[in-house]
Design an enzyme around this catalytic site. Structure first.
Site, mmCIF file in Angstrom:
data_model
loop_
_atom_site.group_PDB
_atom_site.id
_atom_site.type_symbol
_atom_site.label_atom_id
_atom_site.label_comp_id
_atom_site.label_asym_id
_atom_site.label_seq_id
_atom_site.Cartn_x
_atom_site.Cartn_y
_atom_site.Cartn_z
ATOM 1 N N VAL A 53 74.357 91.281 9.510
ATOM 2 C CA VAL A 53 73.246 90.358 9.732
ATOM 3 C C VAL A 53 71.978 91.147 10.061
ATOM 4 C CG1 VAL A 53 72.428 88.445 11.182
ATOM 5 C CG2 VAL A 53 74.844 88.573 10.554
ATOM 6 N N GLY A 54 72.138 92.227 10.813
ATOM 7 C CA GLY A 54 70.986 93.024 11.269
ATOM 8 C C GLY A 54 70.220 93.622 10.094
ATOM 9 N N ASP B 284 69.227 82.311 3.662
ATOM 10 C CA ASP B 284 68.277 82.045 2.578
ATOM 11 C C ASP B 284 68.802 80.899 1.703
ATOM 12 O OD1 ASP B 284 66.680 84.431 3.288
ATOM 13 O OD2 ASP B 284 68.504 85.465 2.683
ATOM 14 N N ARG C 80 61.920 96.374 13.505
ATOM 15 C CA ARG C 80 60.708 97.124 13.168
ATOM 16 C C ARG C 80 59.700 96.930 14.293
ATOM 17 N NH1 ARG C 80 57.944 98.425 7.915
ATOM 18 N NH2 ARG C 80 59.697 97.489 6.835
ATOM 19 N N HIS D 145 67.839 90.539 0.866
ATOM 20 C CA HIS D 145 67.425 89.617 1.934
ATOM 21 C C HIS D 145 66.050 90.083 2.416
ATOM 22 C CE1 HIS D 145 67.178 87.193 5.485
ATOM 23 N NE2 HIS D 145 67.071 88.259 6.239
ATOM 24 N N ARG E 234 58.609 102.105 6.961
ATOM 25 C CA ARG E 234 59.904 101.634 6.455
ATOM 26 C C ARG E 234 60.975 102.734 6.521
ATOM 27 N NH1 ARG E 234 62.074 99.553 0.936
ATOM 28 N NH2 ARG E 234 61.435 101.633 0.332
ATOM 29 N N GLY F 48 72.196 89.945 22.495
ATOM 30 C CA GLY F 48 70.946 89.482 21.859
ATOM 31 C C GLY F 48 70.993 88.003 21.542
ATOM 32 N N GLY G 138 73.568 86.868 18.675
ATOM 33 C CA GLY G 138 74.906 87.033 19.258
ATOM 34 C C GLY G 138 75.217 85.892 20.208
HETATM 35 P P1 NAX Z 1 67.828 90.596 19.487
HETATM 36 O O1 NAX Z 1 66.849 91.712 19.678
HETATM 37 O O2 NAX Z 1 67.758 89.390 20.339
HETATM 38 O O3 NAX Z 1 69.302 91.199 19.679
HETATM 39 C C1 NAX Z 1 69.734 92.377 19.132
HETATM 40 C C2 NAX Z 1 70.735 92.981 20.104
HETATM 41 O O4 NAX Z 1 71.342 94.087 19.453
HETATM 42 C C3 NAX Z 1 70.115 93.487 21.387
HETATM 43 O O5 NAX Z 1 70.784 92.938 22.503
HETATM 44 C C4 NAX Z 1 70.320 94.997 21.309
HETATM 45 O O6 NAX Z 1 70.543 95.597 22.573
HETATM 46 C C5 NAX Z 1 71.541 95.068 20.428
HETATM 47 N N1 NAX Z 1 71.744 96.364 19.752
HETATM 48 C C6 NAX Z 1 70.809 97.233 19.300
HETATM 49 N N2 NAX Z 1 71.391 98.331 18.808
HETATM 50 C C7 NAX Z 1 72.723 98.147 18.929
HETATM 51 C C8 NAX Z 1 73.848 98.940 18.617
HETATM 52 N N3 NAX Z 1 73.712 100.166 18.094
HETATM 53 N N4 NAX Z 1 75.066 98.466 18.900
HETATM 54 C C9 NAX Z 1 75.235 97.256 19.472
HETATM 55 N N5 NAX Z 1 74.187 96.446 19.812
HETATM 56 C C10 NAX Z 1 72.956 96.907 19.534
HETATM 57 O O7 NAX Z 1 67.783 90.246 17.921
HETATM 58 P P2 NAX Z 1 68.357 88.950 17.178
HETATM 59 O O8 NAX Z 1 67.341 87.893 17.175
HETATM 60 O O9 NAX Z 1 69.706 88.652 17.723
HETATM 61 O O10 NAX Z 1 68.446 89.511 15.675
HETATM 62 C C11 NAX Z 1 69.388 90.487 15.321
HETATM 63 C C12 NAX Z 1 69.166 90.973 13.914
HETATM 64 O O11 NAX Z 1 69.322 89.928 12.968
HETATM 65 C C13 NAX Z 1 67.782 91.557 13.631
HETATM 66 O O12 NAX Z 1 67.924 92.753 12.899
HETATM 67 C C14 NAX Z 1 67.141 90.515 12.740
HETATM 68 O O13 NAX Z 1 66.162 91.078 11.896
HETATM 69 C C15 NAX Z 1 68.345 90.055 11.966
HETATM 70 N N6 NAX Z 1 68.213 88.786 11.248
HETATM 71 C C16 NAX Z 1 68.841 88.677 10.065
HETATM 72 C C17 NAX Z 1 68.839 87.516 9.330
HETATM 73 C C18 NAX Z 1 69.552 87.419 8.035
HETATM 74 O O14 NAX Z 1 69.500 86.353 7.413
HETATM 75 N N7 NAX Z 1 70.226 88.452 7.515
HETATM 76 C C19 NAX Z 1 68.085 86.335 9.807
HETATM 77 C C20 NAX Z 1 67.799 86.351 11.255
HETATM 78 C C21 NAX Z 1 67.447 87.690 11.817
HETATM 79 O O15 NAX Z 1 66.094 87.941 11.535
#
Ligand code: NAX
Length: 343
Positions: A130-131, A161, A93, A189, A99, A15, A18
């Site tokens: 992070v997710g 943040d 989402r 967050h 939710r 992603g 990453g």
């Molecule tokens: P992307 O959709 O580009 O990448 C996510 C990747 O995770 C995809 O390649 C997907 O195939 C993979 N994935 C999904 N399920 C998986 C699993 N079970 N095991 C391994 N890989 C899996 O998203 P991206 O822009 O990289 O964002 C990732 C996450 O960060 C999102 O949940 C987003 O909301 C979150 N964030 C968190 C932030 C924070 O401050 N805590 C800020 C930035 C971001 O919004």
């Protein structure tokens, strides 16, 4: 240079975040220029090709610190011997998703990953989630790794943040970001978070510091105007910055999120600057009246052995009300995932 590489696992390695993370980690930005790393990228089958492509590019960088890259869709392989895990991949989402459905989908990811970490990770593993929803995903992963890994090894990212808050203040006060210290992010967050500047300071003269609130009052013509600016402009702007980035950029925060995750792990591993702090979501031990066990953002310090909450700060009634509102949201998320059987 230490010869034994540190194993670092990134989930969601195919992603966006990453992709932004792995090159900086391999360059030594996270653990320092003397620690070689072994990278493991965990993906789901649909994301494997993208992660494999990124691994090819890593090879093409010939980073001196990068010893090995492995791409896998098996959590037990991905977390085998892992010392640092960055859990980035999650279920976003989608339109019309409730939710509860979002929490359930992510429980299905962070539960098994937590179990795999408990089963095969290094005994001193540290995990940052992070997710999103990051705090509650960390809670689920920690509960699933128990009793093999102590819950306090799991944290969630609110450093983005924190950095956003510092960036806003630096721009407004026309100073460099390094002139500002001791901002704090409290709570979740999410849009309920509380970016708090009441203990923050600003560099003043060659040696001194002044309360940041005084600097704001000076610039805005008084305490009341400063409070109004914080309530009406600063706090909403920081709390909703993610949405602003999406609107302007047409895509969510990526490089800034990866940068914050690197800051988070680096400060946790190498220590925060003396007499200063940062922000991270950690497992509450009841500090500031936050219910024990939930993963809540606090001002934190590290001496290189994990984050500790900075205790003893005064919170006035307004600050306490903001913290309580965000904590209420975290408690509701915890109760929802408990009802799903994820805890
Ligand atoms: P992307 O959709 O580009 O990448 C996510 C990747 O995770 C995809 O390649 C997907 O195939 C993979 N994935 C999904 N399920 C998986 C699993 N079970 N095991 C391994 N890989 C899996 O998203 P991206 O822009 O990289 O964002 C990732 C996450 O960060 C999102 O949940 C987003 O909301 C979150 N964030 C968190 C932030 C924070 O401050 N805590 C800020 C930035 C971001 O919004």
């Amino acid at each position: 240079m230490a010869s034994e590489p540190t194993t670092v696992t990134i989930t969601g390695g195919g992603g966006q975040i990453g992709y932004a993370l792995m090159f900086r980690i391999a360059a030594g930005d996270m653990l320092g220029a003397d620690r070689p790393v072994r990278l493991r990228l965990l993906e789901i089958p649909q994301g494997m090709r993208a992660a494999e492509g990124a691994a090819l590019e890593l090879q093409d960088c010939a980073f001196p610190l990068l010893r090995e890259v492995e791409v896998t869709d098996d959590p037990l392989t991905a977390f085998n011997g892992t010392r640092i895990a960055l859990l980035v991949g999650s279920r976003p989402r989608s339109a019309g998703m409730e939710r509860g459905d979002l929490l359930a989908a992510n429980a299905g990811i962070f539960g098994p990953q937590g179990r795999a970490i408990g089963a095969v990770a290094d005994e001193d593993v540290r995990v940052v989630v992070v997710g999103n929803p990051a705090n509650t995903n960390a809670l689920i992963a920690a509960a699933s790794a128990a009793p093999d890994v102590p819950a306090e090894r799991f944290t969630a990212l609110t450093r983005l943040d924190h950095n956003r808050a510092v960036g806003q203040l630096a721009e407004f006060l026309e100073v460099g970001a390094e002139a500002i210290a001791d901002v704090a992010i409290w709570g979740n967050h999410s849009a309920t978070q509380f970016p708090d500047v009441s203990h923050a300071t600003l560099r003043h003269g060659p040696e001194g510091r002044m309360p940041l609130l005084d600097a704001l009052a000076e610039r805005l013509g008084g305490r009341e105007a400063a409070t109004a600016w914080l309530d009406d402009v600063f706090i909403p702007r920081v709390a909703k910055r993610g949405a602003e980035i999406i609107e302007v950029r047409g895509s969510s925060s990526v490089a800034s999120a990866a940068n914050a995750a690197i800051d988070h792990v680096r400060d946790e591993q190498l220590g925060t600057p003396r007499r200063s702090w940062t922000s991270a979501a950690v497992v509450s031990r009841g500090e500031y009246g936050v219910p024990e066990g939930i993963v809540c953002s606090f001002p934190v310090r590290s001496r290189g052995k994990g984050y500790e909450v900075v205790e003893g700060l005064d919170l006035d009634d307004r600050a306490r009300a903001r913290l309580e509102a965000s904590v209420a949201e975290l408690v509701a998320e915890r109760d929802a995932v408990t009802a799903l059987g994820a805890l």
